[in-house]
Scaffold this motif. Structure first.
Motif, PDB file in Angstrom:
ATOM      1  N   PHE A 100     -14.049 -23.396  50.205  1.00  0.00           N
ATOM      2  CA  PHE A 100     -15.070 -22.242  48.992  1.00  0.00           C
ATOM      3  C   PHE A 100     -15.473 -23.065  47.523  1.00  0.00           C
ATOM      4  CE2 PHE A 100     -11.679 -20.543  51.869  1.00  0.00           C
ATOM      5  CZ  PHE A 100     -12.500 -18.756  52.415  1.00  0.00           C
ATOM      6  N   GLU A 101     -16.144 -22.522  46.998  1.00  0.00           N
ATOM      7  CA  GLU A 101     -16.483 -22.666  45.272  1.00  0.00           C
ATOM      8  C   GLU A 101     -15.234 -22.693  44.702  1.00  0.00           C
ATOM      9  OE1 GLU A 101     -20.818 -22.453  45.181  1.00  0.00           O
ATOM     10  OE2 GLU A 101     -20.604 -20.435  44.681  1.00  0.00           O
ATOM     11  N   ASP A 102     -14.559 -21.740  44.553  1.00  0.00           N
ATOM     12  CA  ASP A 102     -13.467 -22.421  43.932  1.00  0.00           C
ATOM     13  C   ASP A 102     -12.031 -21.612  44.092  1.00  0.00           C
ATOM     14  OD1 ASP A 102     -13.736 -19.256  44.399  1.00  0.00           O
ATOM     15  OD2 ASP A 102     -14.393 -18.175  43.070  1.00  0.00           O
ATOM     16  N   ARG A 103     -11.808 -22.270  45.475  1.00  0.00           N
ATOM     17  CA  ARG A 103     -10.028 -21.719  45.870  1.00  0.00           C
ATOM     18  C   ARG A 103      -9.765 -23.025  46.707  1.00  0.00           C
ATOM     19  NH1 ARG A 103      -8.696 -18.287  49.569  1.00  0.00           N
ATOM     20  NH2 ARG A 103     -10.266 -16.955  50.742  1.00  0.00           N
ATOM     21  N   GLU A 104      -8.478 -23.304  47.096  1.00  0.00           N
ATOM     22  CA  GLU A 104      -8.397 -23.671  48.183  1.00  0.00           C
ATOM     23  C   GLU A 104      -8.851 -23.680  49.013  1.00  0.00           C
ATOM     24  OE1 GLU A 104      -6.467 -27.164  47.596  1.00  0.00           O
ATOM     25  OE2 GLU A 104      -7.357 -27.533  45.696  1.00  0.00           O
ATOM     26  N   PRO A 118     -13.249 -31.593  44.411  1.00  0.00           N
ATOM     27  CA  PRO A 118     -12.754 -31.891  45.761  1.00  0.00           C
ATOM     28  C   PRO A 118     -11.934 -30.559  46.776  1.00  0.00           C
ATOM     29  CG  PRO A 118     -11.426 -33.802  44.472  1.00  0.00           C
ATOM     30  CD  PRO A 118     -12.339 -31.992  43.302  1.00  0.00           C
ATOM     31  N   ARG A 119     -12.280 -30.964  47.665  1.00  0.00           N
ATOM     32  CA  ARG A 119     -12.263 -29.655  48.965  1.00  0.00           C
ATOM     33  C   ARG A 119     -12.835 -28.263  48.355  1.00  0.00           C
ATOM     34  NH1 ARG A 119      -7.718 -32.609  47.461  1.00  0.00           N
ATOM     35  NH2 ARG A 119      -6.974 -30.234  46.213  1.00  0.00           N
ATOM     36  N   ARG A 120     -14.187 -28.346  48.088  1.00  0.00           N
ATOM     37  CA  ARG A 120     -14.911 -27.215  47.899  1.00  0.00           C
ATOM     38  C   ARG A 120     -16.706 -27.152  48.254  1.00  0.00           C
ATOM     39  NH1 ARG A 120     -10.367 -26.576  46.454  1.00  0.00           N
ATOM     40  NH2 ARG A 120      -9.290 -25.907  44.039  1.00  0.00           N
ATOM     41  N   THR A 121     -16.860 -26.350  48.188  1.00  0.00           N
ATOM     42  CA  THR A 121     -18.038 -25.875  48.724  1.00  0.00           C
ATOM     43  C   THR A 121     -18.983 -25.796  47.167  1.00  0.00           C
ATOM     44  OG1 THR A 121     -20.353 -25.350  49.921  1.00  0.00           O
ATOM     45  CG2 THR A 121     -18.115 -23.617  49.608  1.00  0.00           C
ATOM     46  N   LYS A 122     -20.505 -26.394  47.436  1.00  0.00           N
ATOM     47  CA  LYS A 122     -21.505 -25.503  45.850  1.00  0.00           C
ATOM     48  C   LYS A 122     -22.720 -25.587  46.972  1.00  0.00           C
ATOM     49  CE  LYS A 122     -21.776 -26.211  41.501  1.00  0.00           C
ATOM     50  NZ  LYS A 122     -21.154 -27.245  40.550  1.00  0.00           N
ATOM     51  N   HIS A 123     -22.724 -24.474  47.328  1.00  0.00           N
ATOM     52  CA  HIS A 123     -24.331 -24.087  47.610  1.00  0.00           C
ATOM     53  C   HIS A 123     -25.127 -23.840  46.109  1.00  0.00           C
ATOM     54  CE1 HIS A 123     -23.218 -21.247  51.733  1.00  0.00           C
ATOM     55  NE2 HIS A 123     -22.071 -22.562  51.190  1.00  0.00           N
TER      56      HIS A 123
END
Lengths: 123, 123, 123, 123
Positions: B49-53, D64-69
């Protein structure tokens, strides 16, 4: 030599309805096959389903230096491809080819399209 | 052996609205998974996700010589996939598989589609 | 060096109708070509058909550090690309380039889009 | 390590009109970036045009361990991305990432979508 001998397309779904029966606008899926080589391509398709054994092989010829936009809708032998049913396909050729997958969904008069290259299988 | 054991799909977004509640026409995203091998595939998904683990692993079985058009909408354990939220996914299998990503957006009655092969991760 | 020298696009089909003649909204297919190098790219296209020998080469220049969204609709020399006709293309460049394929279908005022990366041919 | 450090997206075009100003439905293009690693990704984008020198670098961080659209619409520094203008992009990261490209075209209320994986550049 342009391409691979084995390709896979995980997605498959032919909508069972179409707002138009014009060939161009009937809901359909296609495997667009490019044979850029100087030899005929003998292509075999196998279809995979969610709840039964695979169907095929379906046999398709693509002449040298030709493309074939093969519609899954038109496959009949050994059996028709069921509509409104999820499937996948594996495509094998005796010479290198390149494969792209498309769907035209015309359940609604305002059509939707999708496309992607197929997956070239290492051999 | 057809495929890879690890795949990634950077895009993820399930629209929260649908003009129809018919299963075929509900707004959805799917990972179409082909297991062309002769062994069952034990597949695990992790969502980013964009904002959590990350969330997961989600477990999915795909029988030998079968496809599974797995909807992200249907994932429930360990948690539901939030709607109208950007995510990515990584898909791991014990046997080689091939993965394609699709979205059907039916917020409007005139649907839109997108699709692409997932990214095969070198291992 | 970013890219490959040879690319293939198996799918090709320019719809013969368009609801609008605005350049942005005319039904079209494009090969989006990125030349991120510091040298001019001399690009040659060959088109493949279902029922006759290939057409081409079509010649296109892409300046250093430039993109060119080349419409198949605009190709004229050695011959125009027929509408409502299935084709494939092979794209060769003297320097590495990257190629993406798109179609905008505006037979209906509610347009449909498709896109995929082209297939990078090993050399 | 999941992904590549350099990616290219040959296609780029943000339609200048939108039927709605709702953030979800504004015409836009996005690079969906997955950073599945345990280190922050410092990402730099360069944009290529048809008739002028490239713009950038644009800097984006993906935890780390995130996505960014990441929407191209939102880029402002060093300059805004022009609308109704063809462009390409190259994306560089200090750690491996995976990148997918999408466009939502809402010039018409009945939206159209396209998507493809970006091109992973060998390094």
């Amino acid at each position: 030599m342009i391409g691979h001998r084995v390709w896979a397309i995980p997605e498959g779904f032919i909508p069972g309805r179409s707002f138009s029966q014009q060939p161009e606008l009937v809901s359909h899926e296609a495997a667009c096959i490019l044979n850029a080589s100087d030899e005929p391509a003998s292509v075999e398709l196998t279809l995979y389903f969610e709840d039964r054994e695979p169907a095929g092989p379906y046999k398709v010829e693509v002449e040298p230096r030709r493309t074939k936009h093969m519609r899954f809708n038109d496959l009949k032998d050994p059996e028709r491809v069921p509509r409104d049913t999820s499937y996948s396909s594996v495509i094998r050729s005796n010479v290198p080819i390149v494969v792209q997958h498309t769907r035209l969904d015309s359940r609604d008069p305002h059509i939707a399209l999708l496309s992607t290259l197929a997956y070239p299988v290492e051999s």
